[in-house]
Design a protein around this motif. Structure first.
Motif, mmCIF file in Angstrom:
data_model
loop_
_atom_site.group_PDB
_atom_site.id
_atom_site.type_symbol
_atom_site.label_atom_id
_atom_site.label_comp_id
_atom_site.label_asym_id
_atom_site.label_seq_id
_atom_site.Cartn_x
_atom_site.Cartn_y
_atom_site.Cartn_z
ATOM 1 N N UNK A 237 -17.096 59.415 -66.013
ATOM 2 C CA UNK A 237 -17.944 58.844 -64.982
ATOM 3 C C UNK A 237 -17.826 58.098 -64.630
ATOM 4 N N UNK A 238 -19.083 57.574 -63.408
ATOM 5 C CA UNK A 238 -18.965 56.665 -62.275
ATOM 6 C C UNK A 238 -18.467 54.939 -63.149
ATOM 7 N N UNK A 239 -19.285 54.818 -65.021
ATOM 8 C CA UNK A 239 -18.514 54.014 -64.751
ATOM 9 C C UNK A 239 -17.745 53.763 -65.230
ATOM 10 N N UNK A 240 -17.084 54.565 -65.961
ATOM 11 C CA UNK A 240 -15.705 54.403 -66.455
ATOM 12 C C UNK A 240 -14.622 54.136 -65.135
ATOM 13 N N UNK A 241 -15.260 55.145 -64.093
ATOM 14 C CA UNK A 241 -13.961 54.741 -62.917
ATOM 15 C C UNK A 241 -14.335 53.455 -61.904
ATOM 16 N N UNK A 242 -15.810 52.827 -62.634
ATOM 17 C CA UNK A 242 -15.724 51.065 -62.822
ATOM 18 C C UNK A 242 -15.434 50.478 -63.364
#
Length: 395
Positions: A237-242
């Motif tokens: 997810x983009x959150x985990x990437x962030x």
């Protein structure tokens, strides 16, 4: 000394409102007393409705107020980005500043005592300096090309010095994974974390997730067609990437106040990851904006049970019809019927103040605080918001 009494007093330092209560405050707005009326019929001013603390709008782009009414709804994020690129800077500066001033005044009169605001330029700085509203300005950073990272950071630091000259609390902040190179996400986060605060657009739409996880979809196609670099496809997810990029700014845990804005696609995996590395995470709900752009809402029931602190924002007039905190709360109540007014006010007032580090002054009606005293009218027989509810600042 002034005294107001009302059907409900939401002090927010307790779980239930005071029924038939009063608030007293001095000429500067500091609360001097609060409690139950001995006899409501003897009160000089007794209001049918609720007295609440001043709101904290935890996510706004007030500099985009000149864009009100220009956008088509329901285009998805890729379509929204195309519109904002086409319509940005389509008014002269004096009209933009006039619109900023008008909406800052409207928000203040409706009871917004503080705001976490996003800025890409200095258009709003003078108005913020003049306003009685407290603002923390997040200087938003974009840039998809890795080679531009140093120049982008140099420019945002110049903007910070300009904000400092106006006496504003301001610092850089990353915009979103899909508008930034990996290097810039980390560099902008590192600069913002120095201030103790960060605001980040996170998991706003399924299009964002499709782009980061799988390298496909409307936003991916949009970026490729424009000849821009795209973020790495991670399968996560983009959150985990962030979070991965954030931990390259400095190792976890993060003691700073970090606001994750929107989180329409947040799941339990993301919640667990946030709680593992962030000691003071917050999630900003902007429901009217989410419905405006892509007709989806965050998983509010999951977020309520997560232990994360929720806040409420209006987003901008490019993605909303109004900057009205009561309208945002009514939108939430309409879609999640078991939400009570007290719980939502704790998000819109107390948690927002906590995010900004202003909970000793704002967020609740307690002796010694100066939160602003706001009246909400047109409640139903059970004390819930109605379509006709609105707010007015009384102190």
């Amino acid at each position: 000394m002034a005294r107001l009494a009302a059907e409900y007093i939401y002090t927010l330092d307790r779980s239930e409102p005071i029924r038939g209560g009063f608030v007293e405050y001095d000429q500067k707005g500091f609360v001097t007393a609060v409690g139950e009326c001995a006899d409501p019929s003897e009160e000089e001013i007794y209001l049918e409705g609720a007295l609440v603390p001043g709101f904290v709008n935890s996510h706004c782009h007030v500099e985009l107020s000149y864009m009100k009414g220009l956008f088509r709804k329901g285009t998805g994020m890729a379509g929204f980005i195309d519109q904002i690129n086409a319509l940005r800077d389509t008014k002269p500066l004096d009209e933009k500043i006039g619109d900023i001033r008008y909406w800052m005044d409207v928000m203040w009169e409706r009871g917004v005592s503080a705001m976490a605001d996003i800025s890409n330029c200095d258009d709003s700085f003078a108005v913020k300096r003049e306003s009685p509203m407290y603002t923390r300005t997040f200087l938003e950073v974009f840039g998809t090309e890795p080679g531009d990272c140093d120049a982008v950071i140099g420019n945002v630091l110049k903007l910070k010095r300009k904000a400092d000259s106006f006496g504003l609390d301001a610092a850089p902040t990353p915009h979103a994974c899909y508008t930034m190179s990996p290097e810039l996400v980390t560099a902008a986060s590192a600069e913002g974390l120095k201030s103790g605060f960060l605001s980040f657009h996170s998991e706003e739409t399924a299009e964002e997730e499709e782009m980061l996880k799988y390298g496909r979809g409307a936003m991916w196609d949009n970026r490729k067609a424009a000849g821009m670099s795209v973020p790495p496809v991670t399968g996560k997810s983009s959150l985990l990437y962030f979070i991965d990029r954030l931990q390259k700014a400095h190792p976890a845990p993060f003691d700073e106040h970090i606001l994750l804005v929107h989180e329409v696609c947040m799941d339990q995996e993301g919640i667990d990851a946030v709680k593992k590395v962030m000691r003071h995470p917050y999630v900003a709900l902007c429901p009217c904006s989410n419905l405006f752009i892509h007709n989806e809402l965050p998983p509010v029931e999951l977020l309520r049970s997560s232990g994360l602190k929720l806040t409420v924002g209006t987003d901008s007039l490019s993605s909303n019809d109004d900057l009205d905190m009561v309208r945002e709360l009514y939108c939430l109540q309409s879609h999640f019927e078991d939400l009570g007014l007290g719980e939502m006010l704790s998000w819109a007032c107390l948690n927002g103040a906590s995010f900004l580090g202003k909970e000793k002054v704002l967020g609740s009606i307690e002796v010694g605080k100066r939160p602003g005293i706001v009246f909400i009218d047109n409640l139903d027989a059970e004390g819930r918001l109605t379509a006709g509810s609105s707010s007015y600042r009384l102190a």
